[in-house]
Scaffold this motif. Structure first.
Motif, PDB file in Angstrom:
ATOM      1  N   GLN A  44      12.465  -5.421  -4.298  1.00 49.81           N
ATOM      2  CA  GLN A  44      11.671  -5.429  -5.507  1.00 49.81           C
ATOM      3  C   GLN A  44      10.536  -6.439  -5.564  1.00 49.81           C
ATOM      4  OE1 GLN A  44      13.910  -7.016  -9.064  1.00 49.81           O
ATOM      5  NE2 GLN A  44      12.333  -6.394 -10.629  1.00 49.81           N
ATOM      6  N   HIS A  46       9.063  -7.358  -2.922  1.00 50.26           N
ATOM      7  CA  HIS A  46       8.128  -6.856  -1.882  1.00 50.26           C
ATOM      8  C   HIS A  46       7.181  -5.765  -2.328  1.00 50.26           C
ATOM      9  CE1 HIS A  46       6.314  -5.876   2.294  1.00 50.26           C
ATOM     10  NE2 HIS A  46       6.744  -4.506   1.957  1.00 50.26           N
ATOM     11  N   ALA A  47       7.828  -4.716  -3.112  1.00 53.86           N
ATOM     12  CA  ALA A  47       7.303  -3.467  -3.633  1.00 53.86           C
ATOM     13  C   ALA A  47       6.347  -3.912  -4.856  1.00 53.86           C
ATOM     14  CB  ALA A  47       8.184  -2.589  -3.964  1.00 53.86           C
ATOM     15  N   GLY A  48       6.576  -4.726  -5.506  1.00 54.74           N
ATOM     16  CA  GLY A  48       5.909  -5.626  -6.783  1.00 54.74           C
ATOM     17  C   GLY A  48       6.317  -4.741  -7.980  1.00 54.74           C
ATOM     18  N   VAL A  49       7.469  -4.304  -8.241  1.00 59.08           N
ATOM     19  CA  VAL A  49       7.791  -3.489  -9.046  1.00 59.08           C
ATOM     20  C   VAL A  49       8.722  -4.545 -10.320  1.00 59.08           C
ATOM     21  CG1 VAL A  49       7.804  -1.384  -7.842  1.00 59.08           C
ATOM     22  CG2 VAL A  49       9.984  -2.787  -8.134  1.00 59.08           C
ATOM     23  N   GLN A  53      10.709  -0.475 -13.712  1.00 58.81           N
ATOM     24  CA  GLN A  53      10.421   0.249 -12.534  1.00 58.81           C
ATOM     25  C   GLN A  53      11.374   0.354 -11.441  1.00 58.81           C
ATOM     26  OE1 GLN A  53       6.664  -1.761 -11.676  1.00 58.81           O
ATOM     27  NE2 GLN A  53       5.495  -0.081 -12.793  1.00 58.81           N
ATOM     28  N   PRO A 103       5.450  -0.607  -0.028  1.00 57.38           N
ATOM     29  CA  PRO A 103       4.411  -1.484  -0.716  1.00 57.38           C
ATOM     30  C   PRO A 103       4.436  -1.471  -2.026  1.00 57.38           C
ATOM     31  CG  PRO A 103       3.440   0.166   0.388  1.00 57.38           C
ATOM     32  CD  PRO A 103       4.814   0.368   0.568  1.00 57.38           C
ATOM     33  N   ASN A 104       4.926  -0.400  -2.655  1.00 59.39           N
ATOM     34  CA  ASN A 104       4.638  -0.006  -4.123  1.00 59.39           C
ATOM     35  C   ASN A 104       5.700   0.949  -4.629  1.00 59.39           C
ATOM     36  OD1 ASN A 104       3.857   2.730  -3.362  1.00 59.39           O
ATOM     37  ND2 ASN A 104       1.858   1.857  -2.859  1.00 59.39           N
ATOM     38  N   LEU A 105       5.589   1.333  -5.835  1.00 56.71           N
ATOM     39  CA  LEU A 105       6.757   2.101  -6.702  1.00 56.71           C
ATOM     40  C   LEU A 105       6.756   3.381  -6.221  1.00 56.71           C
ATOM     41  CD1 LEU A 105       8.677   2.288  -8.893  1.00 56.71           C
ATOM     42  CD2 LEU A 105       6.898   2.987 -10.270  1.00 56.71           C
ATOM     43  N   THR A 107       5.970   4.788  -3.157  1.00 54.60           N
ATOM     44  CA  THR A 107       6.439   4.759  -1.707  1.00 54.60           C
ATOM     45  C   THR A 107       8.148   4.459  -1.736  1.00 54.60           C
ATOM     46  OG1 THR A 107       5.643   2.596  -1.208  1.00 54.60           O
ATOM     47  CG2 THR A 107       4.249   4.351  -0.391  1.00 54.60           C
TER      48      THR A 107
END
Length: 409
Positions: A44, A46-49, A53, A103-105, A107
Protein backbone atom coordinates in the motif's frame (compact mmCIF):
# COMPACT_ATOMS: atom_id res chain seq x y z
CA UNK A 1 -18.21 -37.28 -23.04
CA UNK A 2 -18.34 -39.20 -19.80
CA UNK A 3 -15.45 -40.01 -17.53
CA UNK A 4 -15.30 -43.65 -18.68
CA UNK A 5 -13.57 -42.82 -21.95
CA UNK A 6 -10.09 -43.65 -20.68
CA UNK A 7 -8.82 -45.92 -17.95
CA UNK A 8 -5.60 -45.16 -16.11
CA UNK A 9 -4.03 -47.76 -13.83
CA UNK A 10 -1.82 -46.79 -10.87
CA UNK A 11 -0.35 -48.96 -8.15
CA UNK A 12 -1.49 -48.41 -4.59
CA UNK A 13 1.94 -47.03 -3.76
CA UNK A 14 1.73 -44.51 -6.61
CA UNK A 15 -1.64 -43.27 -5.39
CA UNK A 16 -0.31 -42.89 -1.85
CA UNK A 17 2.63 -40.87 -3.19
CA UNK A 18 0.18 -38.79 -5.20
CA UNK A 19 -1.72 -37.99 -2.01
CA UNK A 20 1.46 -36.65 -0.39
CA UNK A 21 2.29 -34.73 -3.56
CA UNK A 22 -1.12 -33.06 -3.73
CA UNK A 23 -0.90 -32.19 -0.03
CA UNK A 24 2.45 -30.52 -0.75
CA UNK A 25 0.86 -28.59 -3.63
CA UNK A 26 -1.90 -27.34 -1.31
CA UNK A 27 0.76 -26.27 1.20
CA UNK A 28 2.69 -24.33 -1.46
CA UNK A 29 -0.51 -22.68 -2.66
CA UNK A 30 -1.37 -21.56 0.87
CA UNK A 31 2.16 -20.29 1.47
CA UNK A 32 1.83 -17.86 -1.45
CA UNK A 33 -1.32 -16.39 0.09
CA UNK A 34 0.30 -16.10 3.52
CA UNK A 35 3.38 -14.45 2.05
CA UNK A 36 1.30 -11.84 0.25
CA UNK A 37 -1.08 -11.04 3.12
CA UNK A 38 1.65 -10.01 5.56
CA UNK A 39 3.13 -7.43 3.15
CA UNK A 40 -0.08 -5.64 2.15
CA UNK A 41 0.82 -2.56 4.28
CA UNK A 42 4.21 -2.30 2.50
CA UNK A 43 2.53 -2.71 -0.88
CA UNK A 44 0.00 0.00 0.00
CA UNK A 45 2.75 2.45 0.93
CA UNK A 46 4.83 1.61 -2.13
CA UNK A 47 1.89 2.10 -4.50
CA UNK A 48 0.83 5.27 -2.67
CA UNK A 49 -2.84 4.30 -2.40
CA UNK A 50 -5.38 5.25 0.24
CA UNK A 51 -7.31 2.76 2.36
CA UNK A 52 -10.31 3.08 0.06
CA UNK A 53 -8.18 2.58 -3.04
CA UNK A 54 -6.53 -0.44 -1.44
CA UNK A 55 -9.97 -1.91 -0.78
CA UNK A 56 -10.79 -1.48 -4.46
CA UNK A 57 -7.51 -3.09 -5.52
CA UNK A 58 -8.05 -6.05 -3.20
CA UNK A 59 -11.28 -6.88 -5.03
CA UNK A 60 -9.29 -7.67 -8.19
CA UNK A 61 -7.89 -11.05 -7.07
CA UNK A 62 -11.42 -12.40 -6.70
CA UNK A 63 -12.45 -10.84 -10.02
CA UNK A 64 -9.47 -12.39 -11.78
CA UNK A 65 -10.09 -15.77 -10.17
CA UNK A 66 -13.78 -15.80 -11.06
CA UNK A 67 -13.07 -14.99 -14.71
CA UNK A 68 -10.13 -17.38 -15.16
CA UNK A 69 -11.23 -20.46 -13.21
CA UNK A 70 -13.41 -21.88 -16.01
CA UNK A 71 -10.27 -22.06 -18.19
CA UNK A 72 -8.58 -24.57 -15.87
CA UNK A 73 -10.59 -27.51 -17.19
CA UNK A 74 -9.74 -26.68 -20.81
CA UNK A 75 -6.03 -26.38 -19.97
CA UNK A 76 -6.08 -29.74 -18.15
CA UNK A 77 -7.93 -31.31 -21.08
CA UNK A 78 -5.30 -30.13 -23.56
CA UNK A 79 -2.10 -30.75 -21.62
CA UNK A 80 -3.06 -33.40 -19.07
CA UNK A 81 -3.66 -32.90 -15.35
CA UNK A 82 -0.03 -33.09 -14.22
CA UNK A 83 1.40 -30.72 -16.83
CA UNK A 84 -1.50 -28.31 -16.35
CA UNK A 85 -1.03 -28.23 -12.58
CA UNK A 86 2.73 -27.79 -12.96
CA UNK A 87 2.27 -24.81 -15.28
CA UNK A 88 -0.60 -23.17 -13.40
CA UNK A 89 1.06 -23.56 -10.01
CA UNK A 90 4.27 -22.05 -11.40
CA UNK A 91 2.35 -19.06 -12.76
CA UNK A 92 0.72 -18.63 -9.34
CA UNK A 93 3.94 -18.76 -7.34
CA UNK A 94 5.67 -16.35 -9.74
CA UNK A 95 2.66 -14.00 -9.68
CA UNK A 96 3.56 -13.29 -6.04
CA UNK A 97 6.31 -11.02 -7.40
CA UNK A 98 3.95 -8.65 -9.22
CA UNK A 99 1.99 -6.72 -6.53
CA UNK A 100 5.11 -5.45 -4.75
CA UNK A 101 6.39 -4.01 -8.05
CA UNK A 102 3.26 -1.89 -8.66
CA UNK A 103 3.99 1.87 -8.40
CA UNK A 104 0.37 3.09 -8.51
CA UNK A 105 -3.28 2.06 -8.24
CA UNK A 106 -3.74 1.08 -11.90
CA UNK A 107 -0.73 -1.23 -12.00
CA UNK A 108 -1.61 -2.65 -8.58
CA UNK A 109 -5.11 -3.56 -9.79
CA UNK A 110 -3.62 -5.20 -12.90
CA UNK A 111 -1.05 -7.12 -10.84
CA UNK A 112 -3.71 -8.34 -8.41
CA UNK A 113 -5.97 -9.38 -11.29
CA UNK A 114 -3.18 -11.63 -12.64
CA UNK A 115 -2.41 -12.81 -9.10
CA UNK A 116 -6.05 -13.82 -8.60
CA UNK A 117 -6.45 -15.40 -12.03
CA UNK A 118 -3.45 -17.69 -11.54
CA UNK A 119 -4.58 -18.45 -7.98
CA UNK A 120 -8.03 -19.52 -9.16
CA UNK A 121 -6.88 -21.70 -12.06
CA UNK A 122 -4.28 -23.53 -9.95
CA UNK A 123 -6.90 -23.88 -7.20
CA UNK A 124 -9.29 -25.68 -9.55
CA UNK A 125 -6.53 -27.92 -10.95
CA UNK A 126 -5.25 -29.02 -7.54
CA UNK A 127 -8.76 -29.62 -6.15
CA UNK A 128 -9.67 -31.71 -9.19
CA UNK A 129 -6.59 -33.88 -8.63
CA UNK A 130 -7.36 -34.04 -4.92
CA UNK A 131 -10.82 -35.44 -5.70
CA UNK A 132 -9.23 -37.92 -8.12
CA UNK A 133 -6.86 -39.22 -5.44
CA UNK A 134 -9.72 -39.37 -2.92
CA UNK A 135 -11.76 -41.48 -5.34
CA UNK A 136 -8.91 -43.92 -5.89
CA UNK A 137 -8.09 -44.26 -2.19
CA UNK A 138 -11.81 -44.72 -1.47
CA UNK A 139 -11.60 -42.54 1.65
CA UNK A 140 -11.93 -38.88 2.51
CA UNK A 141 -8.81 -36.71 2.12
CA UNK A 142 -10.15 -33.33 0.94
CA UNK A 143 -10.54 -31.83 4.41
CA UNK A 144 -6.94 -32.71 5.25
CA UNK A 145 -5.75 -31.21 1.98
CA UNK A 146 -7.44 -27.93 2.82
CA UNK A 147 -5.94 -28.20 6.28
CA UNK A 148 -2.51 -28.36 4.64
CA UNK A 149 -3.40 -25.21 2.71
CA UNK A 150 -4.00 -23.54 6.09
CA UNK A 151 -0.64 -24.84 7.31
CA UNK A 152 1.02 -23.37 4.24
CA UNK A 153 -0.69 -20.02 4.83
CA UNK A 154 0.59 -20.02 8.41
CA UNK A 155 4.15 -20.80 7.23
CA UNK A 156 4.01 -18.09 4.59
CA UNK A 157 2.62 -15.52 7.01
CA UNK A 158 5.23 -16.42 9.62
CA UNK A 159 8.03 -15.86 7.11
CA UNK A 160 6.36 -12.65 6.00
CA UNK A 161 6.11 -11.45 9.58
CA UNK A 162 9.84 -11.98 10.03
CA UNK A 163 10.55 -10.13 6.78
CA UNK A 164 8.33 -7.22 7.82
CA UNK A 165 9.88 -7.13 11.31
CA UNK A 166 13.38 -6.89 9.82
CA UNK A 167 12.19 -4.17 7.38
CA UNK A 168 13.04 -6.32 4.36
CA UNK A 169 11.91 -4.78 1.08
CA UNK A 170 8.79 -6.69 -0.04
CA UNK A 171 10.14 -6.86 -3.60
CA UNK A 172 13.15 -8.80 -2.34
CA UNK A 173 11.06 -10.89 0.07
CA UNK A 174 8.52 -11.87 -2.57
CA UNK A 175 11.15 -12.58 -5.21
CA UNK A 176 12.96 -15.00 -2.91
CA UNK A 177 9.69 -16.55 -1.67
CA UNK A 178 8.42 -16.96 -5.24
CA UNK A 179 11.57 -18.72 -6.40
CA UNK A 180 11.64 -21.06 -3.40
CA UNK A 181 7.93 -21.88 -3.67
CA UNK A 182 8.20 -22.39 -7.44
CA UNK A 183 10.97 -24.93 -6.91
CA UNK A 184 9.00 -26.72 -4.18
CA UNK A 185 5.88 -26.73 -6.32
CA UNK A 186 7.67 -28.26 -9.30
CA UNK A 187 9.11 -30.99 -7.08
CA UNK A 188 5.68 -31.73 -5.59
CA UNK A 189 4.04 -31.95 -9.04
CA UNK A 190 6.31 -34.81 -10.10
CA UNK A 191 4.21 -37.37 -8.23
CA UNK A 192 0.67 -36.12 -8.80
CA UNK A 193 -1.58 -38.30 -10.97
CA UNK A 194 -1.18 -37.68 -14.70
CA UNK A 195 -4.78 -37.87 -15.87
CA UNK A 196 -5.17 -37.59 -19.64
CA UNK A 197 -8.37 -36.97 -21.58
CA UNK A 198 -9.38 -39.33 -24.37
CA UNK A 199 -8.25 -38.02 -27.80
CA UNK A 200 -11.87 -38.05 -29.03
CA UNK A 201 -13.25 -36.26 -26.00
CA UNK A 202 -14.75 -32.81 -26.55
CA UNK A 203 -12.77 -30.11 -24.71
CA UNK A 204 -14.63 -28.09 -22.08
CA UNK A 205 -15.84 -24.66 -23.26
CA UNK A 206 -13.63 -21.68 -22.51
CA UNK A 207 -16.38 -19.94 -20.61
CA UNK A 208 -19.67 -21.41 -19.48
CA UNK A 209 -22.20 -21.05 -16.73
CA UNK A 210 -21.69 -23.50 -13.86
CA UNK A 211 -23.81 -26.66 -14.15
CA UNK A 212 -26.96 -26.80 -12.05
CA UNK A 213 -25.38 -29.32 -9.68
CA UNK A 214 -22.51 -26.90 -9.00
CA UNK A 215 -24.95 -24.07 -8.28
CA UNK A 216 -26.78 -26.13 -5.65
CA UNK A 217 -23.59 -27.41 -4.04
CA UNK A 218 -22.06 -23.94 -4.29
CA UNK A 219 -24.99 -22.46 -2.36
CA UNK A 220 -24.00 -24.57 0.65
CA UNK A 221 -20.38 -23.52 0.21
CA UNK A 222 -21.55 -19.90 -0.03
CA UNK A 223 -23.12 -20.12 3.45
CA UNK A 224 -19.94 -21.57 4.97
CA UNK A 225 -17.53 -19.13 3.31
CA UNK A 226 -19.73 -16.15 4.18
CA UNK A 227 -19.65 -17.16 7.84
CA UNK A 228 -15.91 -17.74 7.61
CA UNK A 229 -15.15 -14.38 5.99
CA UNK A 230 -17.42 -12.49 8.36
CA UNK A 231 -15.87 -14.11 11.43
CA UNK A 232 -12.26 -13.67 10.33
CA UNK A 233 -12.67 -9.99 9.44
CA UNK A 234 -15.18 -8.87 12.06
CA UNK A 235 -14.76 -11.03 15.18
CA UNK A 236 -12.13 -8.73 16.71
CA UNK A 237 -14.21 -5.65 15.92
CA UNK A 238 -17.28 -7.34 17.44
CA UNK A 239 -15.54 -8.02 20.74
CA UNK A 240 -14.06 -4.53 20.90
CA UNK A 241 -17.11 -2.50 19.84
CA UNK A 242 -20.00 -4.60 21.12
CA UNK A 243 -18.52 -6.14 24.26
CA UNK A 244 -15.90 -3.49 25.14
CA UNK A 245 -13.01 -5.96 25.31
CA UNK A 246 -9.34 -5.01 25.10
CA UNK A 247 -7.55 -4.98 21.75
CA UNK A 248 -5.48 -7.99 22.78
CA UNK A 249 -8.52 -10.06 23.73
CA UNK A 250 -10.33 -8.96 20.59
CA UNK A 251 -7.44 -10.12 18.42
CA UNK A 252 -7.42 -13.44 20.27
CA UNK A 253 -10.97 -14.10 19.07
CA UNK A 254 -9.76 -14.13 15.46
CA UNK A 255 -6.94 -16.48 16.42
CA UNK A 256 -9.40 -18.79 18.16
CA UNK A 257 -11.58 -18.93 15.08
CA UNK A 258 -8.66 -19.62 12.71
CA UNK A 259 -7.22 -22.26 15.05
CA UNK A 260 -10.51 -24.13 15.28
CA UNK A 261 -10.79 -24.04 11.48
CA UNK A 262 -7.32 -25.55 11.05
CA UNK A 263 -7.83 -28.24 13.71
CA UNK A 264 -11.20 -29.25 12.31
CA UNK A 265 -9.89 -29.52 8.75
CA UNK A 266 -6.91 -31.64 9.72
CA UNK A 267 -9.12 -33.98 11.75
CA UNK A 268 -12.05 -33.76 9.36
CA UNK A 269 -11.24 -36.70 7.08
CA UNK A 270 -11.56 -39.28 9.84
CA UNK A 271 -14.87 -37.79 10.91
CA UNK A 272 -16.21 -37.79 7.35
CA UNK A 273 -15.11 -41.38 6.78
CA UNK A 274 -16.91 -42.46 9.94
CA UNK A 275 -20.11 -40.44 9.73
CA UNK A 276 -20.39 -39.39 6.08
CA UNK A 277 -20.40 -35.97 4.46
CA UNK A 278 -24.08 -35.18 5.03
CA UNK A 279 -24.10 -35.97 8.75
CA UNK A 280 -20.79 -34.20 9.25
CA UNK A 281 -21.97 -30.99 7.57
CA UNK A 282 -25.36 -31.11 9.24
CA UNK A 283 -23.73 -31.50 12.66
CA UNK A 284 -21.29 -28.75 11.75
CA UNK A 285 -24.23 -26.55 10.81
CA UNK A 286 -25.79 -27.14 14.23
CA UNK A 287 -22.49 -26.22 15.89
CA UNK A 288 -22.07 -23.12 13.74
CA UNK A 289 -25.66 -22.03 14.43
CA UNK A 290 -25.13 -22.50 18.15
CA UNK A 291 -21.90 -20.52 17.89
CA UNK A 292 -23.66 -17.71 16.05
CA UNK A 293 -26.41 -17.57 18.66
CA UNK A 294 -23.78 -17.50 21.40
CA UNK A 295 -22.10 -14.54 19.68
CA UNK A 296 -25.37 -12.65 19.20
CA UNK A 297 -26.61 -13.19 22.75
CA UNK A 298 -23.19 -13.24 24.40
CA UNK A 299 -23.04 -11.71 27.89
CA UNK A 300 -19.23 -11.51 27.91
CA UNK A 301 -16.14 -11.51 25.64
CA UNK A 302 -15.25 -15.04 26.79
CA UNK A 303 -18.63 -16.38 25.71
CA UNK A 304 -18.36 -14.62 22.35
CA UNK A 305 -14.91 -16.15 21.79
CA UNK A 306 -16.42 -19.59 22.43
CA UNK A 307 -19.13 -18.72 19.91
CA UNK A 308 -16.58 -17.78 17.25
CA UNK A 309 -14.68 -20.99 18.01
CA UNK A 310 -17.85 -23.03 17.43
CA UNK A 311 -18.44 -21.15 14.18
CA UNK A 312 -14.93 -22.12 13.06
CA UNK A 313 -15.45 -25.77 13.96
CA UNK A 314 -18.84 -25.85 12.27
CA UNK A 315 -17.91 -24.43 8.87
CA UNK A 316 -14.37 -25.80 8.52
CA UNK A 317 -15.00 -28.92 6.44
CA UNK A 318 -17.86 -27.63 4.29
CA UNK A 319 -15.79 -26.20 1.42
CA UNK A 320 -13.54 -29.29 1.05
CA UNK A 321 -16.65 -31.47 0.96
CA UNK A 322 -18.31 -29.12 -1.53
CA UNK A 323 -15.33 -29.55 -3.87
CA UNK A 324 -15.46 -33.33 -3.37
CA UNK A 325 -19.19 -33.42 -4.13
CA UNK A 326 -18.75 -31.20 -7.19
CA UNK A 327 -15.99 -33.46 -8.52
CA UNK A 328 -18.43 -36.39 -8.48
CA UNK A 329 -21.58 -34.58 -9.54
CA UNK A 330 -21.30 -35.02 -13.29
CA UNK A 331 -19.19 -35.93 -16.31
CA UNK A 332 -17.00 -32.80 -16.16
CA UNK A 333 -15.33 -32.53 -12.71
CA UNK A 334 -13.21 -29.47 -13.50
CA UNK A 335 -16.20 -27.50 -14.74
CA UNK A 336 -18.23 -28.36 -11.64
CA UNK A 337 -15.33 -27.59 -9.31
CA UNK A 338 -14.74 -24.29 -11.10
CA UNK A 339 -18.41 -23.42 -10.64
CA UNK A 340 -18.31 -24.14 -6.90
CA UNK A 341 -15.01 -22.30 -6.56
CA UNK A 342 -16.44 -19.24 -8.31
CA UNK A 343 -19.41 -19.14 -5.95
CA UNK A 344 -17.27 -19.55 -2.83
CA UNK A 345 -14.74 -16.94 -4.02
CA UNK A 346 -17.65 -14.54 -4.57
CA UNK A 347 -18.97 -15.25 -1.09
CA UNK A 348 -15.57 -14.55 0.43
CA UNK A 349 -15.39 -11.31 -1.55
CA UNK A 350 -18.76 -9.90 -0.52
CA UNK A 351 -18.97 -11.17 3.08
CA UNK A 352 -16.77 -8.54 4.80
CA UNK A 353 -18.36 -5.59 3.00
CA UNK A 354 -21.89 -6.98 3.41
CA UNK A 355 -21.39 -7.35 7.15
CA UNK A 356 -20.05 -3.80 7.34
CA UNK A 357 -22.93 -2.34 5.33
CA UNK A 358 -25.53 -4.16 7.40
CA UNK A 359 -23.80 -3.12 10.62
CA UNK A 360 -23.78 0.51 9.49
CA UNK A 361 -27.51 0.35 8.72
CA UNK A 362 -28.38 -1.58 11.89
CA UNK A 363 -25.71 -3.03 14.20
CA UNK A 364 -23.00 -5.68 14.33
CA UNK A 365 -25.31 -7.81 16.45
CA UNK A 366 -27.87 -7.85 13.63
CA UNK A 367 -25.08 -8.60 11.14
CA UNK A 368 -24.08 -11.72 13.04
CA UNK A 369 -27.73 -12.62 13.34
CA UNK A 370 -27.66 -12.84 9.54
CA UNK A 371 -24.49 -14.98 9.74
CA UNK A 372 -26.34 -17.29 12.14
CA UNK A 373 -29.20 -17.68 9.66
CA UNK A 374 -26.72 -18.64 6.92
CA UNK A 375 -25.05 -21.10 9.31
CA UNK A 376 -28.44 -22.75 9.82
CA UNK A 377 -28.58 -23.05 6.04
CA UNK A 378 -25.88 -25.71 6.37
CA UNK A 379 -28.28 -27.83 8.41
CA UNK A 380 -30.98 -27.50 5.77
CA UNK A 381 -28.73 -27.89 2.74
CA UNK A 382 -26.33 -30.62 3.88
CA UNK A 383 -28.16 -33.25 1.82
CA UNK A 384 -26.87 -31.81 -1.47
CA UNK A 385 -23.37 -32.97 -0.50
CA UNK A 386 -24.47 -36.60 -0.55
CA UNK A 387 -22.37 -37.26 -3.66
CA UNK A 388 -19.28 -36.69 -1.50
CA UNK A 389 -20.19 -39.97 0.21
CA UNK A 390 -20.44 -42.00 -2.98
CA UNK A 391 -17.82 -44.62 -3.68
CA UNK A 392 -16.83 -44.59 -7.32
CA UNK A 393 -17.21 -47.85 -9.19
CA UNK A 394 -13.92 -49.28 -10.28
CA UNK A 395 -11.85 -47.53 -7.62
CA UNK A 396 -11.45 -50.55 -5.42
CA UNK A 397 -7.94 -51.78 -4.86
CA UNK A 398 -7.00 -55.21 -6.04
CA UNK A 399 -3.67 -57.00 -6.26
CA UNK A 400 -1.70 -53.88 -5.43
CA UNK A 401 -3.26 -51.70 -8.12
CA UNK A 402 -6.08 -49.21 -8.22
CA UNK A 403 -8.06 -48.44 -11.33
CA UNK A 404 -10.51 -45.70 -12.12
CA UNK A 405 -11.77 -43.94 -15.17
CA UNK A 406 -9.76 -40.89 -16.07
CA UNK A 407 -11.45 -37.62 -15.27
CA UNK A 408 -12.73 -35.41 -18.01
CA UNK A 409 -10.37 -32.74 -16.74
Amino acid sequence: MTNDSTVTVYSTEQVKRARIAVAAVFTVHGAVTGSFATRVPWIQDHAGVSAGQLGLALAFPAIGASIAMPLAGRISHRFGARTALRGLLTLWTLALILPALAPNLLTLCAALFVYGATAGMSDVAMNALGVEVENRLDKSIMSGLHGMWSVGALIGSAAGTVAAHTATDARTHHLVAALVLTALGLIACRNVLDIQSHPDEEPPPRFTLPPKSALIIGAVGFCAVFAEGASLDWSAVYLRDVLDSSDGLAAASTTAFALMMAVARIAGDRIVDRFGAVRTVRTGGVMATAGGLLVVFSPSPAAAMCGFGLLGLGVAVVVPLAFAAAGRSGPNPSQAIAGVATITYTSGLIAPSAIGSLAEATSLVVSFGAVTVLAFGLVLGAGVLRSADRKVAGSAVGEGTTTKSAAGS
